[in-house]
Design a protein around this motif. Sequence first.
Motif, PDB file in Angstrom:
ATOM      1  N   GLU A  39     -29.487  44.714  49.804  1.00 35.29           N
ATOM      2  CA  GLU A  39     -30.499  45.144  50.609  1.00 35.29           C
ATOM      3  C   GLU A  39     -31.884  44.374  50.010  1.00 35.29           C
ATOM      4  N   PRO A  40     -32.662  43.695  50.929  1.00 39.25           N
ATOM      5  CA  PRO A  40     -32.422  43.641  52.576  1.00 39.25           C
ATOM      6  C   PRO A  40     -31.283  43.129  52.806  1.00 39.25           C
ATOM      7  N   PRO A  41     -30.522  43.659  53.934  1.00 37.22           N
ATOM      8  CA  PRO A  41     -29.361  43.005  54.287  1.00 37.22           C
ATOM      9  C   PRO A  41     -29.700  41.532  54.775  1.00 37.22           C
ATOM     10  N   LEU A  42     -28.633  40.583  54.328  1.00 35.23           N
ATOM     11  CA  LEU A  42     -28.607  39.259  54.827  1.00 35.23           C
ATOM     12  C   LEU A  42     -27.914  38.935  56.224  1.00 35.23           C
ATOM     13  N   ALA A  43     -28.679  38.528  56.935  1.00 34.97           N
ATOM     14  CA  ALA A  43     -28.081  38.492  58.513  1.00 34.97           C
ATOM     15  C   ALA A  43     -26.940  37.528  58.608  1.00 34.97           C
ATOM     16  N   ALA A  44     -27.055  36.347  57.793  1.00 34.48           N
ATOM     17  CA  ALA A  44     -25.716  35.520  57.689  1.00 34.48           C
ATOM     18  C   ALA A  44     -24.569  36.106  57.024  1.00 34.48           C
ATOM     19  N   PHE A  45     -24.474  37.377  56.652  1.00 36.66           N
ATOM     20  CA  PHE A  45     -23.350  38.051  55.960  1.00 36.66           C
ATOM     21  C   PHE A  45     -23.435  39.353  56.180  1.00 36.66           C
ATOM     22  N   ALA A  46     -23.934  39.741  57.345  1.00 37.77           N
ATOM     23  CA  ALA A  46     -23.864  41.290  57.709  1.00 37.77           C
ATOM     24  C   ALA A  46     -22.605  41.752  58.232  1.00 37.77           C
ATOM     25  N   SER A  47     -21.837  40.914  58.970  1.00 36.19           N
ATOM     26  CA  SER A  47     -20.453  41.393  59.269  1.00 36.19           C
ATOM     27  C   SER A  47     -19.611  40.380  58.770  1.00 36.19           C
ATOM     28  N   TYR A  48     -18.207  40.819  58.923  1.00 34.00           N
ATOM     29  CA  TYR A  48     -17.280  39.562  58.950  1.00 34.00           C
ATOM     30  C   TYR A  48     -17.487  38.550  59.731  1.00 34.00           C
ATOM     31  N   GLY A  49     -17.731  38.592  61.002  1.00 39.26           N
ATOM     32  CA  GLY A  49     -17.869  37.512  61.992  1.00 39.26           C
ATOM     33  C   GLY A  49     -18.852  36.629  61.584  1.00 39.26           C
ATOM     34  N   SER A  50     -20.093  37.213  61.222  1.00 35.17           N
ATOM     35  CA  SER A  50     -21.322  36.399  60.643  1.00 35.17           C
ATOM     36  C   SER A  50     -20.894  35.687  59.643  1.00 35.17           C
ATOM     37  N   SER A  51     -20.025  36.249  58.431  1.00 34.48           N
ATOM     38  CA  SER A  51     -19.676  35.503  57.333  1.00 34.48           C
ATOM     39  C   SER A  51     -18.703  34.478  57.629  1.00 34.48           C
ATOM     40  N   PHE A  52     -17.854  34.530  58.661  1.00 35.19           N
ATOM     41  CA  PHE A  52     -17.099  33.577  58.842  1.00 35.19           C
ATOM     42  C   PHE A  52     -17.789  32.344  59.526  1.00 35.19           C
ATOM     43  N   TYR A  53     -18.783  32.637  60.402  1.00 35.33           N
ATOM     44  CA  TYR A  53     -19.559  31.526  60.901  1.00 35.33           C
ATOM     45  C   TYR A  53     -20.412  30.890  59.981  1.00 35.33           C
ATOM     46  N   SER A  54     -21.081  31.631  58.891  1.00 33.95           N
ATOM     47  CA  SER A  54     -21.819  31.115  58.001  1.00 33.95           C
ATOM     48  C   SER A  54     -20.648  30.012  57.140  1.00 33.95           C
ATOM     49  N   SER A  55     -19.851  30.614  56.853  1.00 33.48           N
ATOM     50  CA  SER A  55     -18.730  29.844  55.905  1.00 33.48           C
ATOM     51  C   SER A  55     -18.365  28.324  56.600  1.00 33.48           C
ATOM     52  N   PHE A  56     -18.315  28.581  57.935  1.00 36.69           N
ATOM     53  CA  PHE A  56     -17.989  27.556  58.853  1.00 36.69           C
ATOM     54  C   PHE A  56     -19.020  26.636  58.842  1.00 36.69           C
ATOM     55  N   LEU A  57     -20.380  27.176  58.878  1.00 38.76           N
ATOM     56  CA  LEU A  57     -21.423  26.046  58.728  1.00 38.76           C
ATOM     57  C   LEU A  57     -21.537  25.437  57.307  1.00 38.76           C
ATOM     58  N   LEU A  58     -20.935  26.168  56.256  1.00 37.21           N
ATOM     59  CA  LEU A  58     -20.996  25.420  55.016  1.00 37.21           C
ATOM     60  C   LEU A  58     -19.969  24.588  54.975  1.00 37.21           C
ATOM     61  N   LEU A  59     -19.069  24.820  55.498  1.00 41.13           N
ATOM     62  CA  LEU A  59     -17.544  23.749  55.435  1.00 41.13           C
ATOM     63  C   LEU A  59     -18.307  22.287  56.268  1.00 41.13           C
ATOM     64  N   THR A  60     -18.695  22.502  57.284  1.00 41.06           N
ATOM     65  CA  THR A  60     -19.613  21.334  57.932  1.00 41.06           C
ATOM     66  C   THR A  60     -20.853  20.774  57.567  1.00 41.06           C
ATOM     67  N   THR A  61     -21.277  21.345  56.249  1.00 40.36           N
ATOM     68  CA  THR A  61     -22.556  21.062  55.446  1.00 40.36           C
ATOM     69  C   THR A  61     -23.735  21.070  56.666  1.00 40.36           C
ATOM     70  N   THR A  62     -23.648  21.787  57.778  1.00 47.68           N
ATOM     71  CA  THR A  62     -24.960  21.865  58.375  1.00 47.68           C
ATOM     72  C   THR A  62     -25.538  23.042  58.333  1.00 47.68           C
ATOM     73  N   ASN A  63     -27.045  23.155  57.935  1.00 48.40           N
ATOM     74  CA  ASN A  63     -27.592  23.862  57.899  1.00 48.40           C
ATOM     75  C   ASN A  63     -27.348  24.732  56.451  1.00 48.40           C
ATOM     76  N   PHE A  64     -26.806  23.866  55.395  1.00 50.33           N
ATOM     77  CA  PHE A  64     -26.570  24.518  54.255  1.00 50.33           C
ATOM     78  C   PHE A  64     -27.456  25.196  53.625  1.00 50.33           C
ATOM     79  N   PRO A  65     -28.754  24.901  53.489  1.00 49.87           N
ATOM     80  CA  PRO A  65     -29.798  25.424  52.833  1.00 49.87           C
ATOM     81  C   PRO A  65     -30.291  26.825  53.371  1.00 49.87           C
ATOM     82  N   ASP A  66     -30.123  26.954  54.734  1.00 54.64           N
ATOM     83  CA  ASP A  66     -30.193  28.146  55.514  1.00 54.64           C
ATOM     84  C   ASP A  66     -29.316  29.198  55.194  1.00 54.64           C
ATOM     85  N   VAL A  67     -28.153  28.922  54.703  1.00 54.04           N
ATOM     86  CA  VAL A  67     -27.079  29.731  54.422  1.00 54.04           C
ATOM     87  C   VAL A  67     -27.120  30.240  52.852  1.00 54.04           C
ATOM     88  N   ALA A  68     -27.446  29.237  52.223  1.00 52.77           N
ATOM     89  CA  ALA A  68     -27.178  29.363  50.466  1.00 52.77           C
ATOM     90  C   ALA A  68     -28.684  29.712  50.048  1.00 52.77           C
TER      91      ALA A  68
END
Length: 300
Positions: free
Chosen positions: A235-264
């Motif tokens: 709390e407050p909730p993080l949009a990047a990890f609010a659900s499993y689908g969004s967490s998987f998408y964010s993890s994929f972004l981390l894997l590709t090193t795209t927008n790494f600061p926005d996620v981490a």
Amino acid sequence: MPTRSTSLLSASSGAAPADEATRIRLACAYIADASHGWRPECHGVDVRSLTAFELFHSRPVQALRYLNVLAYMAIALCETPGWCITAKGTLAAECAADSGSLEAHHTFGFTPLSPLAGGALEACCVLLFVLQLGLKARFMGRHRFARSAPAVLQLLLLTVAAADLAVWCSSVSWRRTPLSRPLRPLFIVFAHRKLLSTFYAVVRMLPAVLELLLLISGLLAFSALISFVLFGPWEPPLAAFASYGSSFYSSFLLLTTTNFPDVALRPYRSSRATVLYFVVFQLTLVFVGLALMLALLYRA
């Protein structure tokens, strides 16, 4: 002691030519084989096979082969899309009523060919492919042709294309089947030997690459689950990890090193301890997993 030419003749399953002119032509064929990296046993040693071999590899025929492939690929730029043809062979209402939109958005600015003109042009290209393959079968021989995987695959492609055209021309259905059009790019592969060898190399490396892809996908799914469990209830909730689908998408972004600061950065600002998760993720998947993928591709 057998010589090199004797072994080549035995590999070609033919007797030594009797006249001097045929011997010279055979020697020229072997020189062409060596200069292009072809196997000398891929063609016969009789006069008819040599004639077909010389004709097939002559510059006019080679130029015709490449022009035919280019024309076959270019049909897609100006042919009428399949969804515009009704079962009776006429243009659909939405295509006939707005031909300007059809020309601008579906044929890349070219004037659309009528279904009859497009089919006739495709039939001419397929006929030239059949003649080229027949010439190749003539100098290879029936048994060598049947044992050649590229020749058999090209024969299957031509069979599918010819059957598609035959069904379209018959009274069974005036609408093209969705079979031959997606297979057209394969004719480019079979038209050039280096592209064909590259294609086979990609096919051979697929089993090893698929194993690593499955491993990376499993680790990615597991990392997404961990991130969802760790960061989802915050709390407050993080949009990047609010659900499993969004967490998987964010993890994929981390894997590709795209927008790494926005996620981490948002979890890191809330708790400095989250750096451990992102460091382990980067070391495991990016620096190890993707490096192994590159090593497998280079090895293959």
